[in-house]
Design an enzyme around this catalytic site. Sequence first.
Site: not given
Ligand code: RIB
Length: 306
Positions: A252-255
Amino acid sequence: MKKNILVIGSLNADISISMEKMPIIGETVFGETIKYSNGGKGANQACAIGKLGGNIEILGCVGNDELGKKQISNLVKYNIKTDNLKIQEGIPTGTAIIYVDKNGKNSIVVIPGANNFCDINYLRKNEESFIKSDYLVLQLEIPMETVEYSIKRGKELGKTIILNPAPAPENISEEILKNIDYFTPNETELKHLAKLEKIDCIEDIEKGAKYFLDKGVKNVMVTLGENGVLLVNKEEIKHFPAYKVKAIDTTAAGDCFNGAFVLGLSEGKSVEESIVFASKASSIAVTRKGAQDSIPLREEVEKVKD
Ligand code: RIB
């Protein structure tokens, strides 16, 4: 005044397993820890925007189950509007199995479940959310035709469109690309989507980014992990170094980067300022385990020194 952000994307329940080294095919390895958390690229990006103080709504689909309820209550905690999420009967909430190695790098398998029911009809019913938003944020864990519809409708309504092309599909249509204001692949996604033979140096990354500019994307921001971010548009090519930290889990760093970047824009920050803000936020996220749990609060990001 802050502008409104609409995320259209996936919501998953994550099961993260940490281990010394990822198994190769045919191998059995011992895991060290297991963590259950809220994830999904769409929900993570919405969560980052909410935790950092943005005006944010998410559209997407969960099952009518405990995992879906858990996800929604976590998002509500961070002031994310979830009222228009779709609850699909008889289909489970999406799930992701995540392997994290000793360097914090991951491999992810997503079982989309209810995310596959985030369809065009549902979005048509939520036209009001499109109209009220200024920024539309998408990833690729929901059906491609839903993404195509959202981008087309968003552009017709004059919105700013951010596409994080993850997970990378075989191809992205030119129809989509010409409407993208900010396109944010990581190195692997860039190599695959721009059909590069290799990425050995910064010139290869520039070449990949220019491939998308030629297709009509306005800004390409390639996220390079510990090597920072490369911004490429018609006016400039600019590298932003990463903040040095010890990564324990890059999930989730990219998110977090994507969410924090759009939040910055929505507050009137420049593109450059928003990238710096987002780099700070994601430098904290990699020092913590899990997806939404790893995303920092506003005051934590503000404490990171330039
Ligand atoms: O980018 C990370 C995410 O990728 C995770 O939370 C997982 O659910 C997938 O969607």
